[in-house]
Scaffold this motif. Structure first.
Motif, PDB file in Angstrom:
ATOM      1  N   PHE A 259       0.874  -1.170   0.000  1.00 26.88           N
ATOM      2  CA  PHE A 259       0.000   0.000   0.000  1.00 26.88           C
ATOM      3  C   PHE A 259       0.910   1.218   0.000  1.00 26.88           C
ATOM      4  N   GLU A 260       1.036   1.855  -1.166  1.00 30.74           N
ATOM      5  CA  GLU A 260       2.003   2.928  -1.358  1.00 30.74           C
ATOM      6  C   GLU A 260       1.387   4.298  -1.072  1.00 30.74           C
ATOM      7  N   ARG A 261       2.225   5.340  -1.132  1.00 27.77           N
ATOM      8  CA  ARG A 261       1.747   6.702  -0.885  1.00 27.77           C
ATOM      9  C   ARG A 261       0.628   7.096  -1.840  1.00 27.77           C
ATOM     10  N   ARG A 262       0.780   6.744  -3.100  1.00 32.90           N
ATOM     11  CA  ARG A 262      -0.258   7.103  -4.077  1.00 32.90           C
ATOM     12  C   ARG A 262      -1.586   6.431  -3.736  1.00 32.90           C
ATOM     13  N   ASP A 263      -1.527   5.252  -3.102  1.00 29.10           N
ATOM     14  CA  ASP A 263      -2.755   4.576  -2.683  1.00 29.10           C
ATOM     15  C   ASP A 263      -3.449   5.347  -1.569  1.00 29.10           C
ATOM     16  N   HIS A 264      -2.654   5.940  -0.678  1.00 28.79           N
ATOM     17  CA  HIS A 264      -3.231   6.745   0.400  1.00 28.79           C
ATOM     18  C   HIS A 264      -3.956   7.970  -0.159  1.00 28.79           C
ATOM     19  N   TRP A 265      -3.347   8.634  -1.123  1.00 28.18           N
ATOM     20  CA  TRP A 265      -3.985   9.814  -1.705  1.00 28.18           C
ATOM     21  C   TRP A 265      -5.263   9.434  -2.444  1.00 28.18           C
ATOM     22  N   LEU A 266      -5.242   8.320  -3.154  1.00 29.08           N
ATOM     23  CA  LEU A 266      -6.446   7.862  -3.854  1.00 29.08           C
ATOM     24  C   LEU A 266      -7.535   7.487  -2.853  1.00 29.08           C
ATOM     25  N   LEU A 267      -7.166   6.797  -1.774  1.00 28.26           N
ATOM     26  CA  LEU A 267      -8.144   6.401  -0.764  1.00 28.26           C
ATOM     27  C   LEU A 267      -8.800   7.622  -0.128  1.00 28.26           C
ATOM     28  N   ALA A 268      -8.007   8.635   0.217  1.00 28.40           N
ATOM     29  CA  ALA A 268      -8.563   9.844   0.829  1.00 28.40           C
ATOM     30  C   ALA A 268      -9.529  10.536  -0.127  1.00 28.40           C
ATOM     31  N   SER A 269      -9.148  10.633  -1.386  1.00 31.29           N
ATOM     32  CA  SER A 269      -9.991  11.289  -2.382  1.00 31.29           C
ATOM     33  C   SER A 269     -11.301  10.543  -2.595  1.00 31.29           C
ATOM     34  N   GLU A 270     -11.216   9.223  -2.756  1.00 33.90           N
ATOM     35  CA  GLU A 270     -12.412   8.421  -3.006  1.00 33.90           C
ATOM     36  C   GLU A 270     -13.305   8.331  -1.770  1.00 33.90           C
ATOM     37  N   SER A 271     -12.703   8.390  -0.589  1.00 32.08           N
ATOM     38  CA  SER A 271     -13.493   8.356   0.648  1.00 32.08           C
ATOM     39  C   SER A 271     -14.371   9.597   0.755  1.00 32.08           C
ATOM     40  N   ALA A 272     -13.769  10.767   0.524  1.00 29.13           N
ATOM     41  CA  ALA A 272     -14.539  12.011   0.572  1.00 29.13           C
ATOM     42  C   ALA A 272     -15.615  12.023  -0.507  1.00 29.13           C
ATOM     43  N   ARG A 273     -15.283  11.496  -1.682  1.00 29.61           N
ATOM     44  CA  ARG A 273     -16.261  11.449  -2.774  1.00 29.61           C
ATOM     45  C   ARG A 273     -17.422  10.520  -2.419  1.00 29.61           C
ATOM     46  N   LEU A 274     -17.127   9.405  -1.764  1.00 28.67           N
ATOM     47  CA  LEU A 274     -18.176   8.462  -1.374  1.00 28.67           C
ATOM     48  C   LEU A 274     -19.141   9.106  -0.378  1.00 28.67           C
ATOM     49  N   VAL A 275     -18.595   9.832   0.595  1.00 30.24           N
ATOM     50  CA  VAL A 275     -19.436  10.526   1.571  1.00 30.24           C
ATOM     51  C   VAL A 275     -20.320  11.547   0.868  1.00 30.24           C
ATOM     52  N   SER A 276     -19.745  12.275  -0.077  1.00 32.63           N
ATOM     53  CA  SER A 276     -20.490  13.302  -0.798  1.00 32.63           C
ATOM     54  C   SER A 276     -21.597  12.710  -1.665  1.00 32.63           C
ATOM     55  N   LYS A 277     -21.290  11.649  -2.393  1.00 31.10           N
ATOM     56  CA  LYS A 277     -22.242  11.082  -3.351  1.00 31.10           C
ATOM     57  C   LYS A 277     -23.274  10.170  -2.695  1.00 31.10           C
ATOM     58  N   LYS A 278     -22.837   9.357  -1.712  1.00 34.11           N
ATOM     59  CA  LYS A 278     -23.727   8.359  -1.129  1.00 34.11           C
ATOM     60  C   LYS A 278     -24.395   8.823   0.168  1.00 34.11           C
ATOM     61  N   GLY A 279     -23.860   9.868   0.796  1.00 31.00           N
ATOM     62  CA  GLY A 279     -24.446  10.312   2.054  1.00 31.00           C
ATOM     63  C   GLY A 279     -24.175   9.358   3.202  1.00 31.00           C
ATOM     64  N   CYS A 280     -23.039   8.672   3.148  1.00 30.43           N
ATOM     65  CA  CYS A 280     -22.655   7.773   4.243  1.00 30.43           C
ATOM     66  C   CYS A 280     -21.826   8.551   5.262  1.00 30.43           C
ATOM     67  N   ARG A 281     -21.439   7.891   6.331  1.00 32.52           N
ATOM     68  CA  ARG A 281     -20.559   8.473   7.346  1.00 32.52           C
ATOM     69  C   ARG A 281     -19.281   7.648   7.378  1.00 32.52           C
ATOM     70  N   MET A 282     -18.157   8.302   7.637  1.00 32.68           N
ATOM     71  CA  MET A 282     -16.886   7.598   7.562  1.00 32.68           C
ATOM     72  C   MET A 282     -15.963   8.008   8.701  1.00 32.68           C
ATOM     73  N   ILE A 283     -15.295   7.011   9.286  1.00 31.78           N
ATOM     74  CA  ILE A 283     -14.276   7.229  10.311  1.00 31.78           C
ATOM     75  C   ILE A 283     -12.985   6.608   9.792  1.00 31.78           C
ATOM     76  N   VAL A 284     -11.883   7.355   9.889  1.00 35.22           N
ATOM     77  CA  VAL A 284     -10.592   6.891   9.377  1.00 35.22           C
ATOM     78  C   VAL A 284      -9.546   7.032  10.472  1.00 35.22           C
ATOM     79  N   SER A 285      -8.658   6.063  10.579  1.00 32.28           N
ATOM     80  CA  SER A 285      -7.533   6.170  11.513  1.00 32.28           C
ATOM     81  C   SER A 285      -6.224   6.092  10.746  1.00 32.28           C
ATOM     82  N   ASN A 286      -5.222   6.837  11.245  1.00 27.46           N
ATOM     83  CA  ASN A 286      -3.896   6.838  10.634  1.00 27.46           C
ATOM     84  C   ASN A 286      -2.941   7.535  11.602  1.00 27.46           C
ATOM     85  N   HIS A 287      -1.676   7.679  11.212  1.00 25.43           N
ATOM     86  CA  HIS A 287      -0.754   8.478  12.012  1.00 25.43           C
ATOM     87  C   HIS A 287      -1.238   9.924  12.062  1.00 25.43           C
TER      88      HIS A 287
END
Length: 339
Positions: A259-287
């Motif tokens: 899981f590389e740096r570019r994967d982290h940036w894609l995950l963050a982008s798609e997570s925010a998009r999912l919340v916006s489009k689907k109206g779900c709620r999301m919790i994320v943990s990281n450093h």
């Protein structure tokens, strides 16, 4: 929920998993209660809603949420992970064959303790080739079973033995590490000070089995998991943590795929998009680092969704080059359409 001696007992994961979130679940739940009291937000999973974990690991967060009453829907919970070894083992424990897994694991433990009577003698330990020792013979067998199962020979006896061996190797392997090479073969050496008493925990296996009965377990990546998310659902993300600059202790390969740096940036982008489009709620943990906070904050701003970050005192000890071991705090991101 299990009761022992008249008190609620927290069912803990059966596996030791790198970055496990069993302890962190208490902090997450505290923040959920705080947000309800301060902002009037509801982060519980109510009737008709579902809970998703695309990076399940050993299931510590799910078990913690379940015990604390966060999951109040009769809808199935979706637990997914890209580790074939992990998802196969959890499915075996989830099914009725968990008793056979437990029985075989008990036999493996007894045989291991018997083998140690001779293997721990210095003159034999130093003179016997590693591949002849009990742990390494079981590790070889585990990798053979991986080949059989991943190539389609998913016979019930093979899966049961695979699951029992994974629990054994996970408990006895060096320093609680779980690591596979690019071919998917487990390659962790034997631990020097393993806790043999918790290799076979029949009662805990039974408790985890009951907890997993309400779930759907998938071997898949997070992008596939996102397709199942609907409006109102709760998603918890615990990806391999973003590598720290100058760190040689941040491990990011629990499966055969990094899981590389570019994967982290894609995950963050798609997570925010999912919340916006689907109206779900999301919790994320990281450093909790400047880069990680910027990553999720900018992604949320781009999609016009709310992102609140909390710093949780931690917990992680990371070996940075030139600095020895330093403490790194945990970040919790609450991403939603709440205003």
């Amino acid at each position: 929920m299990t009761v022992r001696n008249g008190r609620d007992y927290m069912v803990s994961p059966i596996l030791k998993w790198p970055g496990g979130k069993f302890r962190l679940s208490r902090h997450v739940f505290d923040k959920i209660v705080e947000r309800e009291e301060v902002y009037g937000e509801d982060w519980h999973v109510r009737t008709g809603q579902r809970y998703h974990e695309p990076f399940t690991g050993a299931g510590g967060m799910y078990l913690g949420f379940r015990k604390r009453g966060l999951l109040n829907s009769r809808k199935k919970t979706f637990l997914s992970d890209l580790s074939f070894h992990l998802s196969t083992t959890l499915e075996a424990i989830q099914g009725d064959s968990w008793t056979e897994v437990s029985g075989l694991l008990g036999g493996i433990k007894d045989d291991y303790l018997e083998a140690l009577k001779t293997e721990l003698e210095p003159r034999l330990r130093n003179g016997r080739p590693l591949e002849e020792r009990f742990y390494y013979r079981k590790r070889k067998r585990f990798n053979e079973l991986y080949d059989y199962i991943v190539n389609g020979s998913k016979s019930k006896p093979d899966v049961i033995e695979f699951a029992a061996l994974m629990v054994f190797l996970n408990k006895v392997g060096y320093n609680g590490i779980w690591r596979v090479n690019s071919s998917g073969y487990y390659n962790v050496p034997e631990g020097e000070s393993a806790s043999y008493n918790n290799v076979h925990e029949h009662d805990k296996l039974r408790e985890v089995h009951h907890a997993l009965k309400d779930t759907v377990i998938h071997h898949r990546d997070w992008k596939e998991s996102f397709r199942d998310v609907r409006r109102g659902d709760l998603v918890y993300l615990d990806p391999p943590y973003l590598p720290l600059e100058g760190s040689k202790g941040t491990f990011n390969q629990y499966s055969a795929v990094k899981f590389e740096r570019r994967d982290h940036w894609l995950l963050a982008s798609e997570s925010a998009r999912l919340v916006s489009k689907k109206g779900c709620r999301m919790i994320v943990s990281n450093h909790h680092t400047e880069e990680v906070v910027r990553l999720y904050s900018e992604a949320a701003e781009e999609e016009s969704v709310r992102c609140d970050v909390y710093k949780i005192p931690k917990v992680h000890n990371v070996n940075r080059i030139g600095e020895g071991r330093v403490e790194i705090n945990e970040a919790l991101f609450f991403i939603s359409n709440f205003t």
